[in-house]
Design an enzyme around this catalytic site. Structure first.
Site, PDB file in Angstrom:
ATOM      1  N   SER A 150      44.903  39.859  33.838  1.00 56.72           N
ATOM      2  CA  SER A 150      44.666  39.459  35.462  1.00 56.72           C
ATOM      3  C   SER A 150      45.849  39.957  36.172  1.00 56.72           C
ATOM      4  CB  SER A 150      44.421  37.987  35.520  1.00 56.72           C
ATOM      5  OG  SER A 150      44.657  37.873  36.945  1.00 56.72           O
ATOM      6  N   TYR A 162      47.680  29.888  34.231  1.00 58.00           N
ATOM      7  CA  TYR A 162      47.146  31.235  34.260  1.00 58.00           C
ATOM      8  C   TYR A 162      47.766  32.444  34.216  1.00 58.00           C
ATOM      9  CZ  TYR A 162      43.030  34.194  35.693  1.00 58.00           C
ATOM     10  OH  TYR A 162      42.077  35.054  35.726  1.00 58.00           O
ATOM     11  N   ALA A 164      50.986  32.681  33.068  1.00 57.38           N
ATOM     12  CA  ALA A 164      51.508  32.808  31.590  1.00 57.38           C
ATOM     13  C   ALA A 164      50.438  33.180  30.691  1.00 57.38           C
ATOM     14  CB  ALA A 164      52.045  31.356  31.332  1.00 57.38           C
ATOM     15  N   ILE A 195      37.786  39.461  42.175  1.00 53.31           N
ATOM     16  CA  ILE A 195      36.459  40.221  41.874  1.00 53.31           C
ATOM     17  C   ILE A 195      35.343  39.163  42.283  1.00 53.31           C
ATOM     18  CG2 ILE A 195      34.971  41.610  40.292  1.00 53.31           C
ATOM     19  CD1 ILE A 195      37.622  42.924  40.464  1.00 53.31           C
TER      20      ILE A 195
HETATM   21  P1  NAI Z   1      33.464  32.796  35.350  1.00 53.62           P
HETATM   22  O1  NAI Z   1      34.263  31.407  35.388  1.00 53.62           O
HETATM   23  O2  NAI Z   1      32.409  33.196  36.339  1.00 53.62           O
HETATM   24  O3  NAI Z   1      32.769  33.139  33.819  1.00 53.62           O
HETATM   25  C1  NAI Z   1      33.569  32.670  32.648  1.00 53.62           C
HETATM   26  C2  NAI Z   1      32.348  32.493  31.596  1.00 53.62           C
HETATM   27  O4  NAI Z   1      33.528  31.973  30.365  1.00 53.62           O
HETATM   28  C3  NAI Z   1      31.729  31.342  31.791  1.00 53.62           C
HETATM   29  O5  NAI Z   1      30.234  31.601  31.545  1.00 53.62           O
HETATM   30  C4  NAI Z   1      32.150  30.198  30.918  1.00 53.62           C
HETATM   31  O6  NAI Z   1      31.053  29.439  30.524  1.00 53.62           O
HETATM   32  C5  NAI Z   1      32.661  30.994  29.706  1.00 53.62           C
HETATM   33  N1  NAI Z   1      33.832  30.116  29.071  1.00 53.62           N
HETATM   34  C6  NAI Z   1      34.976  29.370  29.625  1.00 53.62           C
HETATM   35  N2  NAI Z   1      35.460  28.796  28.823  1.00 53.62           N
HETATM   36  C7  NAI Z   1      34.722  29.203  27.573  1.00 53.62           C
HETATM   37  C8  NAI Z   1      34.958  28.765  26.268  1.00 53.62           C
HETATM   38  N3  NAI Z   1      36.318  27.992  25.875  1.00 53.62           N
HETATM   39  N4  NAI Z   1      34.573  29.464  25.210  1.00 53.62           N
HETATM   40  C9  NAI Z   1      33.518  30.308  25.303  1.00 53.62           C
HETATM   41  N5  NAI Z   1      33.167  30.640  26.683  1.00 53.62           N
HETATM   42  C10 NAI Z   1      33.843  30.101  27.802  1.00 53.62           C
HETATM   43  O7  NAI Z   1      34.637  33.789  35.262  1.00 53.62           O
HETATM   44  P2  NAI Z   1      34.839  35.355  35.932  1.00 53.62           P
HETATM   45  O8  NAI Z   1      35.162  35.278  37.278  1.00 53.62           O
HETATM   46  O9  NAI Z   1      33.609  36.089  35.278  1.00 53.62           O
HETATM   47  O10 NAI Z   1      36.016  35.813  34.832  1.00 53.62           O
HETATM   48  C11 NAI Z   1      35.799  36.395  33.543  1.00 53.62           C
HETATM   49  C12 NAI Z   1      37.356  37.060  33.175  1.00 53.62           C
HETATM   50  O11 NAI Z   1      37.885  37.662  33.909  1.00 53.62           O
HETATM   51  C13 NAI Z   1      38.277  35.560  32.709  1.00 53.62           C
HETATM   52  O12 NAI Z   1      38.921  35.813  31.559  1.00 53.62           O
HETATM   53  C14 NAI Z   1      39.070  35.788  34.087  1.00 53.62           C
HETATM   54  O13 NAI Z   1      40.383  35.110  33.810  1.00 53.62           O
HETATM   55  C15 NAI Z   1      39.325  37.059  34.301  1.00 53.62           C
HETATM   56  N6  NAI Z   1      39.543  37.527  35.796  1.00 53.62           N
HETATM   57  C16 NAI Z   1      38.675  37.290  36.664  1.00 53.62           C
HETATM   58  C17 NAI Z   1      38.878  37.601  38.009  1.00 53.62           C
HETATM   59  C18 NAI Z   1      38.093  37.520  39.244  1.00 53.62           C
HETATM   60  O14 NAI Z   1      38.690  37.622  40.347  1.00 53.62           O
HETATM   61  N7  NAI Z   1      36.827  37.059  38.994  1.00 53.62           N
HETATM   62  C19 NAI Z   1      40.322  38.213  38.282  1.00 53.62           C
HETATM   63  C20 NAI Z   1      40.994  38.621  36.984  1.00 53.62           C
HETATM   64  C21 NAI Z   1      40.682  38.111  35.897  1.00 53.62           C
END
Ligand code: NAI
Length: 252
Positions: A150, A162, A164, A195
């Site tokens: 990120s 987050y 870290a 995003i």
């Molecule tokens: P989101 O919250 O929409 O989706 C995350 C998914 O991961 C969910 O389906 C959730 O059920 C699953 N999840 C959560 N904990 C879990 C676990 N312990 N085991 C298995 N699955 C688990 O998040 P998003 O926005 O799609 O983010 C995806 C990745 O991108 C994350 O790593 C986030 O930190 C990273 N990211 C997102 C950004 C954004 O602006 N949306 C920016 C930078 C990074």
């Protein structure tokens, strides 16, 4: 790597970036193994992928749980007979200040909020990478691992846990690329800015407005733009050990 018929695992594949990346890879002919906590969301994502005429399967799994990850990777290797790719995408936020004065009381970030973010975002990536890479070596199907870091890895106010975790993800990406190259496995990362997904749409509207105003391109990124980057990393065999920054020009 030509994605046609390749077996790609996406963690957190039930919604958001994970689901959009999975659908994009399915449109390029890849076979998908989707991991998430929520079976209902997983089933919907699997249906969206199979609509592209490929094989996709759901594996309910908490990526922070060692036994569940070992079981999921073993099942995937058995079901598909190969593992060619992994996207460590599952992630959570538990934002808060390390210390904050509230009504003359000093509130502290809880150890639980610190640990749960490190467990899912960093330890989850470690466990999935270790197990998927071991299967790639055993099955002699070397491939590519993509870690989702990120822009916050540089350090962001209200996100010490987050930031870290995501800095750890970026450092581990470089380390694993150096260690796993000898097995023919490439490891690279993507550091998205802000995003549009369920995660960011949960932010307060005024916070979203403030963030968007600071982005040189004056808009948030789209999940399909991250999916495009993931496909690029899989397809370009010389991309290794780097973190691709995709943030509309925003700097922390
Ligand atoms: P989101 O919250 O929409 O989706 C995350 C998914 O991961 C969910 O389906 C959730 O059920 C699953 N999840 C959560 N904990 C879990 C676990 N312990 N085991 C298995 N699955 C688990 O998040 P998003 O926005 O799609 O983010 C995806 C990745 O991108 C994350 O790593 C986030 O930190 C990273 N990211 C997102 C950004 C954004 O602006 N949306 C920016 C930078 C990074």
């Amino acid at each position: 790597m030509n994605l046609q018929d390749k077996v790609i695992i996406v963690t957190g594949g039930g919604q958001g970036l994970g689901r959009v990346m999975a659908e994009h890879l399915a449109s390029k002919g890849a076979r998908l193994a989707l991991l998430d906590l929520d079976l209902e969301k997983l089933d919907a994502a699997v249906s969206a992928c199979t609509a592209h005429g490929i094989d996709a399967r759901a594996y309910p799994c908490n990526v922070a749980d060692e036994i569940q990850v070992i079981d999921a990777m073993t099942s995937i290797a058995r079901d598909f007979g190969a593992i060619h790719g992994l996207i460590n995408n599952a992630g959570i936020l538990r934002d808060g200040f390390l210390l904050r004065m509230q009504n003359e009381t000093l509130a502290k970030m809880s150890l639980n909020d610190w640990r749960s973010v490190i467990d899912v975002n960093l330890t989850g990536g470690f466990l999935c990478t270790r197990e998927a890479a071991a299967k790639m070596v055993e099955l002699k199907t070397p491939g590519t691992i993509i870690n989702i870091s990120s822009i916050s890895r540089a350090g962001n106010i209200g996100q010490s846990n987050y930031s870290a975790a995501k800095a750890g993800v970026a450092a581990a990406t470089v380390t694993w690329s150096k260690e796993l190259a000898r097995y023919g496995i490439r490891v690279a990362g993507i550091a998205p800015g802000f995003i549009e997904t369920e995660m960011t749409l949960g932010m307060k509207p005024e916070a979203l407005e403030r963030v968007t105003a600071g982005i040189p391109l004056k808009r948030m990124g789209r999940a399909d733009e991250i999916a495009h980057a993931a496909a690029f990393i899989f397809e370009n065999d010389y991309y290794d050990g780097r973190i691709l920054e995709l943030d509309g020009g925003l700097r922390m």
